[in-house]
Write an enzyme that holds these catalytic residues in place. Structure first.
Site, PDB file in Angstrom:
ATOM      1  N   SER A  78       0.811  -1.218   0.000  1.00  0.00           N
ATOM      2  CA  SER A  78       0.000   0.000   0.000  1.00  0.00           C
ATOM      3  C   SER A  78       0.845   1.270   0.000  1.00  0.00           C
ATOM      4  O   SER A  78       0.405   2.307  -0.503  1.00  0.00           O
ATOM      5  CB  SER A  78      -0.939   0.008   1.209  1.00  0.00           C
ATOM      6  N   HIS A 296      -1.016   6.041   6.385  1.00  0.00           N
ATOM      7  CA  HIS A 296      -0.503   5.864   5.034  1.00  0.00           C
ATOM      8  C   HIS A 296      -0.074   7.201   4.418  1.00  0.00           C
ATOM      9  O   HIS A 296      -0.453   8.270   4.902  1.00  0.00           O
ATOM     10  CB  HIS A 296      -1.552   5.184   4.144  1.00  0.00           C
TER      11      HIS A 296
END
Length: 449
Positions: A78, A296
């Site tokens: 990711s 993230h």
């Protein structure tokens, strides 16, 4: 603003237009100044070849036969895919893998004119890169072919449950319910074999494409050096353990790069001070806005990661920066008044060594020509003679692709036409254009570093 850039095709011309073009070429042949080949120093990068007369059809064929941009494969989890950063890419598996069109590989591809195959997928482990399919997609290494020349890889975090453990601890300490547990023993055990797994990934890429240059991009720094903040609600013990995961992950990646012959792109170091609690974060917090992914990368993070990858490409020689000298003596390809606005004219001007004349390009492969953060663009995606060129935000379109052609020319493959100095002008500020390739000095361009 340029509209959609049409594909090049065969166009019929009126007799009058064809005659005008022939007259113009003959005039150039009479008036273009004679110029011997310059003896460039060894450090000079050049695309020059012997000048011979060529037709437009020959130039088009040569452009078609010349690679137009590096063949680039992006692999990883990711932190390479970019979940939560709009917009999501189109194409197979993009939605299932939460691949952003603004992840670092997409930015690099737009700015270099590379041909990107993005195989990254959120949740991937090293096994998903090598042997195990994911989200309906084959193992990521399958995207690498013998033609691949650049591969970026961000992987390993899911092998050691880095983000999973961060999410679990944030849930536990933040008052959540049904929080996951963290098996520290299993994580610590996996670290014993992680460097070997990463080496296997690099070796598999080199096996598929021996000429590929592999860049191991490690993970963003997520946590501050000490303490935390409201939106990173971890205990002191949890923070210490997560910092140890980050440190060991960076060490394993560095070891694998050294042993397997890859280039380390040290994003962990570069993002130091841009953690989730900082004033200028490159990652989200443990309590991100709706639609964003916990801990993230954000847009700023991916932008800076792309900068770091591009710097690595320069260091490896896969990108170079040079002035573009004209066949008209003493003149260079220049950005009018060093402007950075879309639509700024790209022109002929006396060579002066300024940033407005320093163009980043891909040697031999072609692709984009970029200066001052933007790309050389054919206005409106035009394909006709006399269409002007300009500076425009890099978008990866055919209007921004240039390949070395016969006679030191630069060919735009979409149109089959060459970068051209109108009427072999010697005047500063003459805006450049595309025109049928004809091997005159007005179409000779040499990269000199």
């Amino acid at each position: 603003m340029p509209g959609p850039h049409p594909s090049a095709g065969t166009r019929s011309r009126s007799l009058a237009r064809a005659a005008a073009a022939r007259i113009r070429v003959r005039a150039r042949a009479r008036t273009a100044p004679r110029r011997g080949r310059l003896a460039l120093c060894a450090a000079a990068a050049t695309l020059a070849v012997a000048a011979v007369p060529v037709t437009a059809a020959q130039a088009t064929a040569a452009a078609a036969a010349t690679p137009s941009g590096l063949d680039y494969v992006a692999m990883g989890s990711s932190f390479a895919a970019g979940p939560g950063i709009p917009p999501t890419q189109s194409g197979s598996g993009a939605s299932a893998c939460a691949r952003s069109a603004n992840n670092y590989s997409s930015i690099v591809a737009r700015e270099t004119g590379a041909n990107l195959t993005d195989a990254s997928c959120s949740g991937a482990t090293t096994a998903n890169l090598l042997t195990v399919s994911q989200a309906g997609q084959p193992p990521q290494v399958n995207a690498v072919t013998s033609a691949t020349r650049t591969v970026t890889i961000t992987i390993g975090g899911n092998d050691v449950n880095y983000l999973g453990s961060l999410d679990a601890y944030t849930c536990q300490s933040g008052g959540g319910t049904n929080c996951a547990g963290v098996d520290r023993g299993a994580i610590d055990q996996t670290f014993g074999v992680l460097a070997g797994r990463l080496e296997n990934v690099v070796n598999a890429v080199h096996s598929a494409s021996p000429q590929a240059h592999v860049y191991l991009v490690n993970y963003f720094t997520i946590l501050p050096d000490s303490g935390a903040c409201t939106d990173v609600p971890l205990t002191a013990d949890q923070l210490a353990y997560e910092r140890s995961i980050a440190s060991r992950l960076a060490d394993a990646t560095a070891t694998a790069a050294s042993v397997a012959g890859a280039t380390l792109v040290d994003l962990a170091a570069a993002s130091h001070g841009h953690d989730a609690c900082s004033a200028d974060p490159w990652v989200e917090t443990g309590r991100p806005p709706a639609g964003r992914s916990q801990y993230h990368p954000n847009e700023a993070g991916m932008r800076n990661a792309a900068n770091l990858v591009e710097s690595a490409l320069v260091s490896a020689g896969q990108l170079r920066t040079a002035a573009v000298h004209s066949g008209i003596a003493g003149k260079c390809v220049d950005i009018n008044n060093s402007g950075t606005a879309d639509g700024t004219a790209v022109q002929l001007y006396g060579c002066n060594g300024t940033a407005a004349q320093k163009w980043t390009y891909t040697p031999t492969a072609g692709g984009a020509l970029r200066a001052l953060g933007k790309c050389l663009d054919v206005s409106g995606g035009g394909t006709a003679d006399y269409t002007k060129v300009q500076l425009w935000s890099c978008n990866g379109s055919g209007a921004q692709r240039w390949v070395p052609g016969p006679g030191s020319s630069l060919v735009n493959p979409q149109s089959g036409r060459c970068l051209d100095d109108p009427n072999s002008s010697t005047a500063d500020r003459t805006q450049l254009q595309i025109f049928d390739c004809n091997s005159t000095a007005a179409q000779q361009w040499t990269f000199v570093s």
